[in-house]
Motif scaffolding. Structure first.
Motif, PDB file in Angstrom:
ATOM      1  N   HIS A   1      -5.750   0.969  -0.968  1.00 12.66           N
ATOM      2  CA  HIS A   1      -5.704   1.242   0.346  1.00 12.66           C
ATOM      3  C   HIS A   1      -6.876   0.623   1.324  1.00 12.66           C
ATOM      4  O   HIS A   1      -7.099   0.935   2.466  1.00 12.66           O
ATOM      5  CB  HIS A   1      -5.728   2.730   0.464  1.00 12.66           C
ATOM      6  CG  HIS A   1      -4.406   3.025   0.077  1.00 12.66           C
ATOM      7  ND1 HIS A   1      -3.697   3.297  -0.975  1.00 12.66           N
ATOM      8  CD2 HIS A   1      -3.361   3.392   0.279  1.00 12.66           C
ATOM      9  CE1 HIS A   1      -2.760   4.087  -1.119  1.00 12.66           C
ATOM     10  NE2 HIS A   1      -2.073   3.568  -0.246  1.00 12.66           N
TER      11      HIS A   1
ATOM     12  N   TYR B   1      -7.445   5.486  -5.316  1.00 17.30           N
ATOM     13  CA  TYR B   1      -6.109   5.619  -4.428  1.00 17.30           C
ATOM     14  C   TYR B   1      -7.022   4.157  -3.093  1.00 17.30           C
ATOM     15  O   TYR B   1      -6.716   3.246  -2.905  1.00 17.30           O
ATOM     16  CB  TYR B   1      -6.072   6.848  -3.444  1.00 17.30           C
ATOM     17  CG  TYR B   1      -5.595   6.542  -2.344  1.00 17.30           C
ATOM     18  CD1 TYR B   1      -4.017   7.105  -2.084  1.00 17.30           C
ATOM     19  CD2 TYR B   1      -6.722   6.810  -1.171  1.00 17.30           C
ATOM     20  CE1 TYR B   1      -4.059   6.812  -0.984  1.00 17.30           C
ATOM     21  CE2 TYR B   1      -6.094   6.646   0.327  1.00 17.30           C
ATOM     22  CZ  TYR B   1      -4.549   6.854   0.297  1.00 17.30           C
ATOM     23  OH  TYR B   1      -3.457   7.056   1.819  1.00 17.30           O
ATOM     24  N   ASP B   2      -8.273   4.497  -3.113  1.00 21.01           N
ATOM     25  CA  ASP B   2      -9.662   4.117  -2.335  1.00 21.01           C
ATOM     26  C   ASP B   2      -9.049   2.308  -2.788  1.00 21.01           C
ATOM     27  O   ASP B   2      -9.605   1.982  -1.396  1.00 21.01           O
ATOM     28  CB  ASP B   2     -10.413   4.023  -2.211  1.00 21.01           C
ATOM     29  CG  ASP B   2     -11.098   5.442  -1.408  1.00 21.01           C
ATOM     30  OD1 ASP B   2     -10.621   6.246  -1.320  1.00 21.01           O
ATOM     31  OD2 ASP B   2     -12.014   6.294  -2.063  1.00 21.01           O
TER      32      ASP B   2
ATOM     33  N   ALA C   1       0.731  -0.748  -0.003  1.00 23.86           N
ATOM     34  CA  ALA C   1      -0.048   0.009   0.202  1.00 23.86           C
ATOM     35  C   ALA C   1       0.938   1.142  -0.141  1.00 23.86           C
ATOM     36  O   ALA C   1       0.438   2.252  -0.235  1.00 23.86           O
ATOM     37  CB  ALA C   1      -0.690   0.131   1.260  1.00 23.86           C
ATOM     38  N   ASP C   2       2.424   0.997   0.450  1.00 22.47           N
ATOM     39  CA  ASP C   2       2.813   2.483   0.205  1.00 22.47           C
ATOM     40  C   ASP C   2       3.240   2.923  -1.299  1.00 22.47           C
ATOM     41  O   ASP C   2       4.024   3.903  -1.400  1.00 22.47           O
ATOM     42  CB  ASP C   2       4.602   2.506   0.986  1.00 22.47           C
ATOM     43  CG  ASP C   2       4.219   1.897   2.518  1.00 22.47           C
ATOM     44  OD1 ASP C   2       2.838   2.654   2.502  1.00 22.47           O
ATOM     45  OD2 ASP C   2       4.275   1.056   3.115  1.00 22.47           O
TER      46      ASP C   2
ATOM     47  N   ASN D   1      -0.124   5.404  -7.131  1.00 21.11           N
ATOM     48  CA  ASN D   1      -1.138   5.253  -7.441  1.00 21.11           C
ATOM     49  C   ASN D   1      -1.291   6.194  -8.828  1.00 21.11           C
ATOM     50  O   ASN D   1      -1.987   6.267  -9.679  1.00 21.11           O
ATOM     51  CB  ASN D   1      -1.987   5.047  -7.182  1.00 21.11           C
ATOM     52  CG  ASN D   1      -2.731   6.366  -6.291  1.00 21.11           C
ATOM     53  OD1 ASN D   1      -1.543   7.297  -5.993  1.00 21.11           O
ATOM     54  ND2 ASN D   1      -3.705   7.567  -6.750  1.00 21.11           N
TER      55      ASN D   1
ATOM     56  N   ARG E   1      -6.645  -5.418   1.461  1.00 23.76           N
ATOM     57  CA  ARG E   1      -6.503  -5.594  -0.136  1.00 23.76           C
ATOM     58  C   ARG E   1      -5.221  -6.918  -0.057  1.00 23.76           C
ATOM     59  O   ARG E   1      -4.454  -6.285   0.905  1.00 23.76           O
ATOM     60  CB  ARG E   1      -5.788  -3.947  -0.034  1.00 23.76           C
ATOM     61  CG  ARG E   1      -5.037  -4.193  -1.666  1.00 23.76           C
ATOM     62  CD  ARG E   1      -6.246  -4.790  -2.603  1.00 23.76           C
ATOM     63  NE  ARG E   1      -7.533  -3.586  -2.958  1.00 23.76           N
ATOM     64  CZ  ARG E   1      -9.031  -4.663  -2.852  1.00 23.76           C
ATOM     65  NH1 ARG E   1      -9.220  -6.036  -2.934  1.00 23.76           N
ATOM     66  NH2 ARG E   1     -10.218  -3.665  -2.157  1.00 23.76           N
TER      67      ARG E   1
END
Length: 340
Positions: A292, A288-289, A214-215, A218, A296
């Motif tokens: 994150h 983005y959603d 997640a880092d 995007n 996920r």
């Protein structure tokens, strides 16, 4: 001769089909007229234990774009059909095999040497890959007088890494397996926690942007160079490239992304940022959603696409229950997006 049956179905090119190095979808062993022939499949023969006789040789003059014909030891013939092209016509109008192994202009260079471009050895589509990540001309596809090349802005220093396939085939698979039909390379850590993966195939180049956690960012800025093509923004997902007669030739699309559990999203945008002659800057934005959201599963694969197929359906029917493709968009130079 005992006949075997298989349900006819529609198939799309999938990543697994490419990396399986092209075992045939269907085979037909017969000495009967074509109208009496019944197809069977290597992986879906129903109610029949009959063993296919050993292959003696391929009958090269009977090749088609998607098939091979083999002479069997009992005197019959076997037709092997594939779900993507395995042959193309050379300058003498003869069907020859693709060889998408990667070579350099410097015959003594290895794939790990700096500042060397690599190309597929033998194909009707010319594909070049840079040894390292670049803003321009990192990947290039050329065919029929048109060319598209692209690279990624503000990327880390990353060199190409070839992925080798050491599968050894025995028996009839030594004949029906198509060697060197695809090559795979990867550029690792192009951005923090992000790899770029490419498959050179008989229909073009398949690209994956792989987000490992997640880092990972995007948004991506991509620089394209276009030869004899004019881009126009069709919608927020699509850029269409037109020739001098204002006819659409290619589309650049942001189709979808998929996580490690097969959950997918079509919330991507592909937008023209600027145009300067043959140079086009594009921003690709992944939702983005989705990246994150809770639970996920990584990695997430983003699939940019260039295609000249303007009405393709991105699904598999029957066999996969109308589910969306987990992988499949390609940078295509031929009209081979869906195969039946």
């Amino acid at each position: 001769m005992r006949k075997t049956q298989v349900t006819k179905r529609t198939l799309a090119v999938t990543l697994s089909a490419l990396i399986a190095t092209m075992l045939p979808l269907q085979v037909l062993a017969t000495n009967l007229p074509e109208e009496n022939a019944v197809y069977s499949s290597f992986d879906n023969v129903q109610g029949n234990d009959e063993k296919i006789p050993n292959i003696v040789t391929e009958l090269i003059t009977d090749r088609t774009e998607n098939s091979k014909v083999f002479l069997l030891e009992d005197g019959s013939k076997m037709i092997a059909e594939y779900n993507q092209p395995v042959h193309y016509k050379d300058s003498d109008d003869v069907w020859v095999e693709y060889n998408n192994s990667l070579i350099s202009e410097n015959s003594s260079a290895t794939i790990d040497e700096a500042d060397i471009d690599y190309s597929n050895k033998s194909s009707n589509i010319d594909i070049k890959l840079s040894n390292k990540v670049k803003t321009k001309n990192m990947i290039e596809i050329s065919q029929n007088g048109y060319s598209i090349s692209w690279g990624y802005d503000n990327a880390n220093k990353s060199k190409i890494k070839a992925i080798t396939n050491n599968d050894n085939f025995v028996g009839n698979d030594r004949f029906t397996n198509v060697k060197n039909i695809a090559s795979e390379v990867i550029y690792e850590n192009v951005y923090n926690n992000i790899d770029l993966q490419y498959f050179v195939t008989s229909t073009g180049v398949k690209e994956n942007i792989i987000l490992h956690n997640a880092d990972a960012q995007n948004e991506f800025n991509i620089t394209y160079q276009l030869k004899h093509l004019t881009p126009k923004q069709s919608d927020e997902h699509t850029i269409t490239l037109y020739n001098g007669d204002n006819e659409p030739v290619y589309s650049i699309i942001a189709p979808f992304m998929t996580d490690n559990n097969g959950e997918s999203s079509v919330q991507l945008q592909m937008k023209i940022v600027s145009l300067n002659g043959a140079n086009m800057k594009v921003k690709l934005i992944a939702d983005y959603d989705f990246i994150h959201s809770a639970n996920r599963s990584f990695p997430i694969t983003i699939d940019p696409e260039i295609t000249n197929k303007f009405s393709s359906e991105l699904y598999l029917d029957e066999v996969y229950g109308n589910s969306a493709l987990n992988h499949g968009p390609y940078y295509l130079s031929n009209d081979h997006y869906i195969f039946a």
